[in-house]
Write a protein that holds these residues in place. Structure first.
Motif, short mmCIF file in Angstrom:
data_model
loop_
_atom_site.label_atom_id
_atom_site.label_comp_id
_atom_site.label_asym_id
_atom_site.label_seq_id
_atom_site.Cartn_x
_atom_site.Cartn_y
_atom_site.Cartn_z
N THR A 122 0.84 -1.19 0.00
CA THR A 122 0.00 0.00 0.00
C THR A 122 0.88 1.24 0.00
O THR A 122 1.83 1.34 0.78
CB THR A 122 -0.91 0.02 1.24
OG1 THR A 122 -1.71 -1.16 1.26
CG2 THR A 122 -1.81 1.23 1.23
N ASN A 141 -4.02 5.79 0.56
CA ASN A 141 -5.38 5.33 0.77
C ASN A 141 -5.93 4.71 -0.52
O ASN A 141 -6.05 5.38 -1.54
CB ASN A 141 -6.27 6.49 1.21
CG ASN A 141 -5.90 7.01 2.59
OD1 ASN A 141 -5.41 6.26 3.44
ND2 ASN A 141 -6.10 8.30 2.81
N ASP A 142 -6.25 3.41 -0.46
CA ASP A 142 -6.77 2.69 -1.63
C ASP A 142 -5.84 2.82 -2.83
O ASP A 142 -6.28 2.85 -3.99
CB ASP A 142 -8.17 3.19 -2.00
CG ASP A 142 -9.19 2.91 -0.91
OD1 ASP A 142 -9.05 1.89 -0.22
OD2 ASP A 142 -10.10 3.73 -0.73
N HIS A 143 -4.55 2.90 -2.57
CA HIS A 143 -3.54 3.12 -3.61
C HIS A 143 -2.46 2.05 -3.40
O HIS A 143 -1.90 1.93 -2.32
CB HIS A 143 -2.96 4.53 -3.45
CG HIS A 143 -2.04 4.96 -4.54
ND1 HIS A 143 -1.53 6.23 -4.62
CD2 HIS A 143 -1.54 4.29 -5.60
CE1 HIS A 143 -0.75 6.32 -5.68
NE2 HIS A 143 -0.74 5.15 -6.28
N TYR A 144 -2.19 1.28 -4.46
CA TYR A 144 -1.34 0.10 -4.30
C TYR A 144 -0.23 0.06 -5.34
O TYR A 144 -0.36 0.61 -6.44
CB TYR A 144 -2.18 -1.17 -4.40
CG TYR A 144 -3.34 -1.20 -3.44
CD1 TYR A 144 -3.17 -1.63 -2.13
CD2 TYR A 144 -4.61 -0.77 -3.83
CE1 TYR A 144 -4.22 -1.64 -1.23
CE2 TYR A 144 -5.67 -0.78 -2.93
CZ TYR A 144 -5.47 -1.21 -1.64
OH TYR A 144 -6.51 -1.21 -0.75
N GLN A 145 0.84 -0.62 -4.97
CA GLN A 145 1.99 -0.80 -5.87
C GLN A 145 2.28 -2.29 -6.03
O GLN A 145 2.28 -3.05 -5.06
CB GLN A 145 3.22 -0.08 -5.32
CG GLN A 145 4.49 -0.28 -6.15
CD GLN A 145 5.63 0.55 -5.64
OE1 GLN A 145 5.70 1.75 -5.87
NE2 GLN A 145 6.54 -0.09 -4.92
N GLN A 204 1.37 1.08 -10.37
CA GLN A 204 0.53 1.52 -9.27
C GLN A 204 -0.91 1.68 -9.77
O GLN A 204 -1.14 2.04 -10.92
CB GLN A 204 1.03 2.85 -8.70
CG GLN A 204 2.35 2.74 -7.95
CD GLN A 204 2.75 4.05 -7.27
OE1 GLN A 204 1.96 5.00 -7.21
NE2 GLN A 204 3.97 4.09 -6.75
N ASP A 243 -5.26 2.41 -8.14
CA ASP A 243 -6.16 2.56 -7.00
C ASP A 243 -7.51 1.94 -7.37
O ASP A 243 -7.76 1.59 -8.52
CB ASP A 243 -6.30 4.02 -6.56
CG ASP A 243 -6.98 4.90 -7.58
OD1 ASP A 243 -7.76 4.39 -8.41
OD2 ASP A 243 -6.75 6.12 -7.55
N ASP A 294 -10.46 3.19 -7.40
CA ASP A 294 -11.44 4.04 -8.06
C ASP A 294 -11.11 4.33 -9.51
O ASP A 294 -11.99 4.37 -10.37
CB ASP A 294 -11.57 5.37 -7.30
CG ASP A 294 -12.15 5.18 -5.91
OD1 ASP A 294 -13.01 4.31 -5.74
OD2 ASP A 294 -11.71 5.89 -4.99
N ILE A 319 -2.56 3.89 -12.42
CA ILE A 319 -2.09 5.26 -12.21
C ILE A 319 -0.79 5.52 -12.96
O ILE A 319 -0.63 6.51 -13.65
CB ILE A 319 -1.90 5.55 -10.71
CG1 ILE A 319 -3.24 5.44 -9.98
CG2 ILE A 319 -1.27 6.91 -10.48
CD1 ILE A 319 -3.13 5.54 -8.48
#
Length: 245
Positions: free
Chosen positions: A15, A18-22, A47, A49, A51, A55
């Protein structure tokens, strides 16, 4: 479309908000008749997210030559996250190059030092009719682990440096497990990646190198032999003698 084959190693999924992942990618295609790795591949880290989807993705090539195109080690990546400095590092198994990556951008690339230089060789790829097999070269070094010690502010790198195949005629991957004698080198670096020490580890036939776990109490390594598959035992690694005072 971006195809993701996620690595399952430590810190290869994390992580970053917030709600953002790699995610660290593993683009090895066992169904390609000519090559299993596209040597022009560049999206090693991505990366996303929940929503908005994707990214960003990295845009750097492999440090390996084309002789690694059919070697499974070409996509064996190990990574480490330092929460004290919010820094993320990545390296390929058959390379001394270390990449510092932030938001999919390579901020720095440099080679890690060691007392004895390592030799990295491609693995073996064999075709027999419709059957194909891959195995690592026992004469090749391989980076298998990067870990950060939050207690002593040190990095720990583990390199497989020597493999003695006790039954080299055995080619089945499952049957070959546990048949080798392996020698590892544990390299200790400070927060600037300056080499502090090297420690040699020997694992005999039937023993296996499991994983190193970083906890608030320090580092723990699984014992080479376990009494049960349901309960794992660990040794604690004390690196305090190498910490900056």
């Amino acid at each position: 479309m971006l195809l993701i084959q996620m690595h399952d190693d430590q810190d290869n999924f994390k992580t970053v908000g917030n709600d953002h992942y790699q995610v660290v990618n593993k683009p090895f295609d066992i169904f390609d008749e000519e090559k299993s790795l596209n040597m022009d591949y560049r999206s090693w880290v991505v990366q996303f997210d929940l929503d908005h989807g994707w990214i960003c993705s990295t845009d750097f090539g492999t440090p390996l030559g084309h002789e690694f195109a059919n070697s499974t080690s070409s996509v064996d990546l190990t990574s480490v996250y330092n929460p004290d400095e919010d820094s993320f590092y990545l390296m390929f198994a058959p390379s001394d190059s270390l990449y510092q990556i932030k938001n999919c951008v390579v901020e720095r690339r440099f080679k890690l030092s060691s007392v004895k230089p390592f030799t990295y060789l491609p693995g073996f790829y064999e075709k027999n009719g419709r059957n194909r097999s891959w195995r690592n070269n026992p004469k090749s070094a391989s980076n298998i682990s990067l870990t950060y010690d939050p207690v002593n502010k040190l990095y720990l790198r583990v390199v497989l440096v020597d493999v003695e195949e006790t039954q080299p005629e055995e080619t089945d991957i499952l049957l070959r497990q546990g048949l080798n004698r392996n020698t590892y080198l544990m390299l200790i670096y400070d927060q600037e990646w300056n080499l502090k020490a090297e420690v040699e580890l020997f694992y005999d036939v039937g023993q296996s190198f499991g994983e190193i776990i970083a906890a608030k109490e320090g580092l723990f390594i699984t014992k080479p032999e376990q009494k049960s598959e349901d309960e794992y035992e660990f040794y604690k690694i004390d690196l305090s003698r190498f910490a900056d005072k």
